[in-house]
Scaffold this active site. Structure first.
Site, PDB file in Angstrom:
ATOM      1  N   GLU A 101     -13.069  33.944  30.261  1.00  0.00           N
ATOM      2  CA  GLU A 101     -12.045  33.121  30.986  1.00  0.00           C
ATOM      3  C   GLU A 101     -10.587  33.741  30.878  1.00  0.00           C
ATOM      4  O   GLU A 101      -9.983  33.855  32.074  1.00  0.00           O
ATOM      5  CB  GLU A 101     -11.927  31.626  30.726  1.00  0.00           C
ATOM      6  CG  GLU A 101     -13.151  30.922  31.001  1.00  0.00           C
ATOM      7  CD  GLU A 101     -13.167  29.505  30.289  1.00  0.00           C
ATOM      8  OE1 GLU A 101     -13.563  28.406  31.002  1.00  0.00           O
ATOM      9  OE2 GLU A 101     -12.847  29.489  29.170  1.00  0.00           O
ATOM     10  N   ALA A 123      -1.576  36.735  27.933  1.00  0.00           N
ATOM     11  CA  ALA A 123      -1.939  37.733  26.878  1.00  0.00           C
ATOM     12  C   ALA A 123      -3.283  38.586  27.301  1.00  0.00           C
ATOM     13  O   ALA A 123      -4.192  38.098  28.176  1.00  0.00           O
ATOM     14  CB  ALA A 123      -2.225  36.941  25.730  1.00  0.00           C
ATOM     15  N   SER A 128      -5.324  36.372  23.132  1.00  0.00           N
ATOM     16  CA  SER A 128      -4.625  35.186  23.552  1.00  0.00           C
ATOM     17  C   SER A 128      -4.805  34.019  22.502  1.00  0.00           C
ATOM     18  O   SER A 128      -6.086  33.678  22.177  1.00  0.00           O
ATOM     19  CB  SER A 128      -5.215  34.472  24.937  1.00  0.00           C
ATOM     20  OG  SER A 128      -4.711  33.353  25.082  1.00  0.00           O
ATOM     21  N   HIS A 130      -5.060  31.171  23.171  1.00  0.00           N
ATOM     22  CA  HIS A 130      -5.841  30.069  23.882  1.00  0.00           C
ATOM     23  C   HIS A 130      -7.212  30.208  23.505  1.00  0.00           C
ATOM     24  O   HIS A 130      -8.056  29.344  23.663  1.00  0.00           O
ATOM     25  CB  HIS A 130      -5.937  30.106  25.454  1.00  0.00           C
ATOM     26  CG  HIS A 130      -4.312  29.693  25.922  1.00  0.00           C
ATOM     27  ND1 HIS A 130      -4.235  28.265  26.038  1.00  0.00           N
ATOM     28  CD2 HIS A 130      -3.420  29.867  26.287  1.00  0.00           C
ATOM     29  CE1 HIS A 130      -3.137  27.997  26.460  1.00  0.00           C
ATOM     30  NE2 HIS A 130      -2.257  28.943  26.609  1.00  0.00           N
ATOM     31  N   ASP A 137      -1.124  24.389  27.118  1.00  0.00           N
ATOM     32  CA  ASP A 137      -0.115  24.440  28.011  1.00  0.00           C
ATOM     33  C   ASP A 137      -0.027  23.022  28.772  1.00  0.00           C
ATOM     34  O   ASP A 137      -0.903  22.424  29.141  1.00  0.00           O
ATOM     35  CB  ASP A 137      -0.362  25.426  29.153  1.00  0.00           C
ATOM     36  CG  ASP A 137      -0.455  26.788  28.576  1.00  0.00           C
ATOM     37  OD1 ASP A 137       0.100  27.145  27.412  1.00  0.00           O
ATOM     38  OD2 ASP A 137      -0.873  27.702  29.218  1.00  0.00           O
ATOM     39  N   GLU A 187       8.184  30.695  27.072  1.00  0.00           N
ATOM     40  CA  GLU A 187       7.201  29.746  27.799  1.00  0.00           C
ATOM     41  C   GLU A 187       7.407  28.494  27.313  1.00  0.00           C
ATOM     42  O   GLU A 187       6.707  28.103  26.076  1.00  0.00           O
ATOM     43  CB  GLU A 187       5.830  30.222  27.475  1.00  0.00           C
ATOM     44  CG  GLU A 187       5.226  31.572  27.967  1.00  0.00           C
ATOM     45  CD  GLU A 187       3.814  31.784  27.844  1.00  0.00           C
ATOM     46  OE1 GLU A 187       3.140  30.866  27.425  1.00  0.00           O
ATOM     47  OE2 GLU A 187       3.343  32.745  28.491  1.00  0.00           O
ATOM     48  N   TRP A 189       6.374  25.770  27.965  1.00  0.00           N
ATOM     49  CA  TRP A 189       5.356  24.923  28.395  1.00  0.00           C
ATOM     50  C   TRP A 189       4.110  25.272  27.367  1.00  0.00           C
ATOM     51  O   TRP A 189       3.173  24.406  27.215  1.00  0.00           O
ATOM     52  CB  TRP A 189       4.600  25.075  29.676  1.00  0.00           C
ATOM     53  CG  TRP A 189       4.076  26.728  29.900  1.00  0.00           C
ATOM     54  CD1 TRP A 189       2.931  27.152  29.665  1.00  0.00           C
ATOM     55  CD2 TRP A 189       5.072  27.760  30.602  1.00  0.00           C
ATOM     56  NE1 TRP A 189       3.212  28.514  29.903  1.00  0.00           N
ATOM     57  CE2 TRP A 189       4.358  28.764  30.443  1.00  0.00           C
ATOM     58  CE3 TRP A 189       6.473  27.676  31.111  1.00  0.00           C
ATOM     59  CZ2 TRP A 189       4.740  30.004  30.985  1.00  0.00           C
ATOM     60  CZ3 TRP A 189       6.772  29.097  31.487  1.00  0.00           C
ATOM     61  CH2 TRP A 189       6.025  29.973  31.634  1.00  0.00           C
ATOM     62  N   HIS A 190       4.071  26.276  26.466  1.00  0.00           N
ATOM     63  CA  HIS A 190       2.909  26.694  25.442  1.00  0.00           C
ATOM     64  C   HIS A 190       3.246  26.259  24.247  1.00  0.00           C
ATOM     65  O   HIS A 190       4.378  26.776  23.394  1.00  0.00           O
ATOM     66  CB  HIS A 190       2.796  28.063  25.630  1.00  0.00           C
ATOM     67  CG  HIS A 190       1.901  28.777  24.765  1.00  0.00           C
ATOM     68  ND1 HIS A 190       0.703  29.291  25.216  1.00  0.00           N
ATOM     69  CD2 HIS A 190       1.686  28.819  23.406  1.00  0.00           C
ATOM     70  CE1 HIS A 190      -0.096  29.555  24.250  1.00  0.00           C
ATOM     71  NE2 HIS A 190       0.336  29.367  23.047  1.00  0.00           N
TER      72      HIS A 190
HETATM   73 ZN   LIG Z   1      -0.412  29.202  26.926  1.00  0.00          ZN
END
Ligand SMILES: [Zn+2]
Length: 282
Positions: A101, A123, A128, A130, A137, A187, A189-190
């Site tokens: 993904e 990233a 990442s 994530h 996020d 960021e 939001w992260h």
């Molecule tokens: Zn993020």
């Protein structure tokens, strides 16, 4: 959770009897404190993170989104959203991503946004946070929500979320003044779950996760440990460098111990001692 009163008091470990937990070196790639960036890609082995669907804590999701997060991260996020009374005002935009993904997101962003934007905000696959299930996020739920750069302003419920995040174990991972270290643009939001009290120390000291990972290395088991006191418990933190094969990590059996690798070269032990027990064995 309670306020931290005495922060950063390095002192010798109490003369308590320590047990040993033997950990394979591969375990340095697992846990809530793993550092993931360009130099330290995700190397979780086996089945990967223990994931739960976000729908367990929040009914509001983007259309078609099936988002999941690492179990503890999700539970604490649910508690944080509840504390902010965010309900449907903050939406979870992105959580766990498989490597595939992340590859798709990266490729799509390259095509749609170009190389400069992508390098700043997305990233590379394998690098990442994530992919660990420990990063989320979040966006203000106001009309169209941008999937890569959701709006998360410094006022209202989003500001409350930011103010309470550290108490629930979260840090804003990519800040403007740390871009030269993280190599990711700011960021808002992260958020990254690292667990309390690490989130509180990072917040109070103004560290990036890269800097905090280095900072902890001075508190090795044989030298001074980091102690801090909250209303509920005495918390002890120390670092154990990983051996080549297995490492004997000392843990105090009287405490609730949380062990994490740093995804680099060692383990961090966070020991929660019940309040009132701190004088014993000192
Ligand atoms: Zn993020």
């Amino acid at each position: 959770m309670g306020q931290i009163r005495d922060l950063f008091i390095p002192r010798r470990p109490p003369a308590a009897k320590y047990d040993q937990i033997r950990l394979d070196r591969t375990k340095i790639h697992e846990g809530h404190l793993i550092l993931v960036n360009r130099q330290h890609p995700v190397k979780q082995s086996g089945t990967g993170p223990n994931l739960l669907p976000v729908s367990a804590v929040q009914a509001v999701q983007l259309p078609g989104a099936e988002i999941s997060l690492e179990k503890t991260c999700l539970e604490r996020l649910g508690a944080l959203l509840h504390a902010c009374r965010a309900r449907d005002r903050i939406v979870i935009v992105s959580g766990y991503r498989s490597k595939k993904e992340q590859e798709e997101l990266y490729e799509t962003s390259l095509q749609e946004n170009g190389a400069v934007f992508t390098a700043s905000y997305v990233a590379r696959p394998g690098e990442s946070e994530h992919q660990t299930g420990l990063a989320v996020d979040v966006g203000e739920n106001a009309g169209d929500v941008d999937f890569i750069c959701p709006s998360f302003p410094d006022y209202g419920v989003c500001q409350t979320f930011k103010q309470l995040a550290a108490e629930y174990g979260f840090i804003q991972r990519y800040k403007a003044d740390k871009e030269h270290i993280t190599h990711i643009a700011c960021e808002p939001w992260h958020f990254r779950y690292v667990g309390y009290p690490h989130s509180a120390i990072i917040e109070q000291r103004g560290f990036s996760l890269e800097e905090y990972t280095e900072f902890l290395k001075q508190y090795t088991f044989d030298r001074g440990h980091l102690f801090m006191e909250t209303d509920r418990s005495l918390i002890e933190i120390y670092y154990v460098p990983a051996e080549q094969g297995t490492t004997a990590v000392p843990v105090n059996p009287a405490a609730r111990n949380n062990l994490s690798g740093n995804n680099q070269n060692g383990f961090v032990v966070t020991a929660f001692h019940p309040k009132g027990s701190e004088d014993r064995g000192r």
